[in-house]
Design a protein around this motif. Structure first.
Motif, PDB file in Angstrom:
ATOM      1  N   LEU A   1      28.317  45.211  39.403  1.00 16.02           N
ATOM      2  CA  LEU A   1      27.135  45.350  40.177  1.00 16.02           C
ATOM      3  C   LEU A   1      27.440  45.187  41.587  1.00 16.02           C
ATOM      4  O   LEU A   1      26.780  45.347  42.583  1.00 16.02           O
ATOM      5  N   ARG A   2      27.449  42.929  41.798  1.00 18.78           N
ATOM      6  CA  ARG A   2      27.664  42.669  42.977  1.00 18.78           C
ATOM      7  C   ARG A   2      29.073  43.317  43.863  1.00 18.78           C
ATOM      8  O   ARG A   2      28.662  43.599  45.341  1.00 18.78           O
ATOM      9  N   ILE A   3      30.344  43.821  43.452  1.00 19.00           N
ATOM     10  CA  ILE A   3      31.067  44.461  43.909  1.00 19.00           C
ATOM     11  C   ILE A   3      30.366  45.990  44.882  1.00 19.00           C
ATOM     12  O   ILE A   3      30.554  46.174  45.946  1.00 19.00           O
ATOM     13  N   LYS A   4      29.859  46.265  44.177  1.00 20.59           N
ATOM     14  CA  LYS A   4      29.276  47.726  44.585  1.00 20.59           C
ATOM     15  C   LYS A   4      28.023  47.239  45.413  1.00 20.59           C
ATOM     16  O   LYS A   4      28.033  47.799  46.392  1.00 20.59           O
ATOM     17  N   VAL A   5      26.935  45.720  45.119  1.00 25.58           N
ATOM     18  CA  VAL A   5      26.012  45.650  46.761  1.00 25.58           C
ATOM     19  C   VAL A   5      27.000  45.529  47.648  1.00 25.58           C
ATOM     20  O   VAL A   5      26.344  45.814  48.609  1.00 25.58           O
ATOM     21  N   TYR A   6      27.678  45.162  47.517  1.00 24.46           N
ATOM     22  CA  TYR A   6      28.475  44.206  48.704  1.00 24.46           C
ATOM     23  C   TYR A   6      29.404  45.164  49.598  1.00 24.46           C
ATOM     24  O   TYR A   6      29.386  45.681  50.519  1.00 24.46           O
ATOM     25  N   LYS A   7      30.015  46.195  48.497  1.00 23.30           N
ATOM     26  CA  LYS A   7      30.236  47.557  49.861  1.00 23.30           C
ATOM     27  C   LYS A   7      29.027  48.747  50.251  1.00 23.30           C
ATOM     28  O   LYS A   7      29.438  49.145  51.631  1.00 23.30           O
ATOM     29  N   GLU A   8      27.486  47.930  49.758  1.00 18.49           N
ATOM     30  CA  GLU A   8      26.651  48.441  50.294  1.00 18.49           C
ATOM     31  C   GLU A   8      26.520  47.814  51.459  1.00 18.49           C
ATOM     32  O   GLU A   8      26.164  48.464  52.612  1.00 18.49           O
TER      33      GLU A   8
ATOM     34  N   LYS B   1      37.811  40.299  46.301  1.00 19.53           N
ATOM     35  CA  LYS B   1      37.644  39.191  45.886  1.00 19.53           C
ATOM     36  C   LYS B   1      36.934  38.983  43.904  1.00 19.53           C
ATOM     37  O   LYS B   1      37.172  38.520  43.291  1.00 19.53           O
ATOM     38  N   ASP B   2      35.975  39.642  44.214  1.00 20.44           N
ATOM     39  CA  ASP B   2      34.888  39.611  42.776  1.00 20.44           C
ATOM     40  C   ASP B   2      35.604  40.600  41.723  1.00 20.44           C
ATOM     41  O   ASP B   2      36.658  40.134  40.307  1.00 20.44           O
ATOM     42  N   LYS B   3      36.415  42.217  42.446  1.00 22.95           N
ATOM     43  CA  LYS B   3      37.348  43.324  41.947  1.00 22.95           C
ATOM     44  C   LYS B   3      38.618  41.801  40.887  1.00 22.95           C
ATOM     45  O   LYS B   3      38.927  41.847  40.514  1.00 22.95           O
ATOM     46  N   ALA B   4      39.622  41.029  42.048  1.00 26.86           N
ATOM     47  CA  ALA B   4      40.934  40.894  41.338  1.00 26.86           C
ATOM     48  C   ALA B   4      40.181  39.034  40.723  1.00 26.86           C
ATOM     49  O   ALA B   4      40.883  39.017  39.824  1.00 26.86           O
ATOM     50  N   LEU B   5      38.781  38.729  40.488  1.00 28.02           N
ATOM     51  CA  LEU B   5      38.230  37.998  39.738  1.00 28.02           C
ATOM     52  C   LEU B   5      38.232  38.474  38.515  1.00 28.02           C
ATOM     53  O   LEU B   5      39.016  37.804  37.426  1.00 28.02           O
TER      54      LEU B   5
ATOM     55  N   TRP C   1      40.092  37.970  34.627  1.00 26.73           N
ATOM     56  CA  TRP C   1      39.556  37.892  33.700  1.00 26.73           C
ATOM     57  C   TRP C   1      39.904  38.546  32.900  1.00 26.73           C
ATOM     58  O   TRP C   1      40.068  38.348  31.348  1.00 26.73           O
ATOM     59  N   ASN C   2      40.352  39.840  32.937  1.00 25.41           N
ATOM     60  CA  ASN C   2      40.821  40.560  32.187  1.00 25.41           C
ATOM     61  C   ASN C   2      42.581  40.306  31.549  1.00 25.41           C
ATOM     62  O   ASN C   2      42.023  40.804  29.953  1.00 25.41           O
ATOM     63  N   LYS C   3      42.924  40.144  32.650  1.00 27.29           N
ATOM     64  CA  LYS C   3      44.612  40.046  32.003  1.00 27.29           C
ATOM     65  C   LYS C   3      44.167  38.605  30.946  1.00 27.29           C
ATOM     66  O   LYS C   3      44.907  38.619  30.674  1.00 27.29           O
ATOM     67  N   ILE C   4      43.087  37.504  30.985  1.00 23.98           N
ATOM     68  CA  ILE C   4      43.550  36.410  30.878  1.00 23.98           C
ATOM     69  C   ILE C   4      43.256  36.837  29.006  1.00 23.98           C
ATOM     70  O   ILE C   4      43.471  36.360  28.057  1.00 23.98           O
ATOM     71  N   GLU C   5      41.853  37.799  28.830  1.00 23.04           N
ATOM     72  CA  GLU C   5      41.606  37.796  27.837  1.00 23.04           C
ATOM     73  C   GLU C   5      42.667  39.159  26.994  1.00 23.04           C
ATOM     74  O   GLU C   5      42.833  38.947  25.924  1.00 23.04           O
ATOM     75  N   GLN C   6      43.095  39.734  28.073  1.00 21.91           N
ATOM     76  CA  GLN C   6      44.031  40.664  27.197  1.00 21.91           C
ATOM     77  C   GLN C   6      45.535  39.816  26.947  1.00 21.91           C
ATOM     78  O   GLN C   6      45.741  40.303  25.584  1.00 21.91           O
ATOM     79  N   SER C   7      46.074  38.807  27.766  1.00 16.07           N
ATOM     80  CA  SER C   7      46.852  37.618  26.487  1.00 16.07           C
ATOM     81  C   SER C   7      46.455  37.385  25.588  1.00 16.07           C
ATOM     82  O   SER C   7      47.621  37.104  24.819  1.00 16.07           O
TER      83      SER C   7
END
Length: 128
Positions: free
Chosen positions: A86-93, A102-106, A110-116
Motif C-alpha cells: 500500500l505504501r508503494i501505491k501511496v508513494y506513486k500517488e 525502494k519498497d518494491k526492492a525490499l 524478503w520474498n527471495k529470502i523466504e523462497q530460499s
C-alpha cells in the motif's frame, strides 16, 4: 512496568464494528471504531488495524494520512508486506517513485529470502 487491563470481548466487538463499517463504506465510523479499539489494546499486535486505517485514508485520497498509518503498521511489524504494498501505491500517488522503488526492492528481497528457505531441504520449514 504498567500492565493494561483489557476487556477482550469489548475490544473484539469494537473491532468487528470497525470492520463492518469499513466494508459498508462508512469510513468515518470505521476510523472512530478503530481508534477506540487502539485505545483498548496493547500496541504490539495492532499492525493490521493501522493498515486498515491506511486503506481507508488511501480510498479517501488522504495520502499523507495513509502514508503515516502504513509507517505505523511497519513500525510494529517491519516485514508486513501488505503495508509495504500500500505504501508503494501511496508513494506513486505522491509522485515519489524512488521511495516506491525502494519498497518494491525490499519486498523482492524478503520474498527471495523466504523462497530460499522453502528451496533448502534442510530448513526447519520441512521438518514435521
Amino acid at each position: 512496568m504498567v500492565f493494561m487491563e483489557v476487556d477482550g470481548k469489548k475490544a473484539l466487538t469494537i473491532l468487528d464494528k470497525a470492520e463492518k463499517s469499513k466494508s459498508n463504506g462508512e469510513f468515518e465510523t470505521a476510523l472512530s471504531f478503530y481508534n477506540e479499539y487502539l485505545a483498548l489494546v496493547h500496541p504490539s499486535f495492532t499492525h493490521g488495524v493501522w493498515f486498515s486505517m491506511a486503506e481507508i485514508y488511501f480510498q479517501k485520497k488522504q495520502f499523507q494520512h495513509a502514508l503515516a498509518h502504513c509507517d505505523k503498521a511497519l513500525s510494529i511489524m517491519k516485514d508486513f508486506i501488505p503495508a509495504l504494498e500500500l505504501r508503494i501505491k501511496v508513494y506513486k500517488e505522491l509522485g515519489n517513485t524512488i521511495s516506491a522503488q525502494k519498497d518494491k526492492a525490499l519486498i523482492d528481497q524478503w520474498n527471495k529470502i523466504e523462497q530460499s528457505k522453502w528451496d533448502d531441504p534442510n530448513h526447519h520449514y520441512h521438518y514435521k
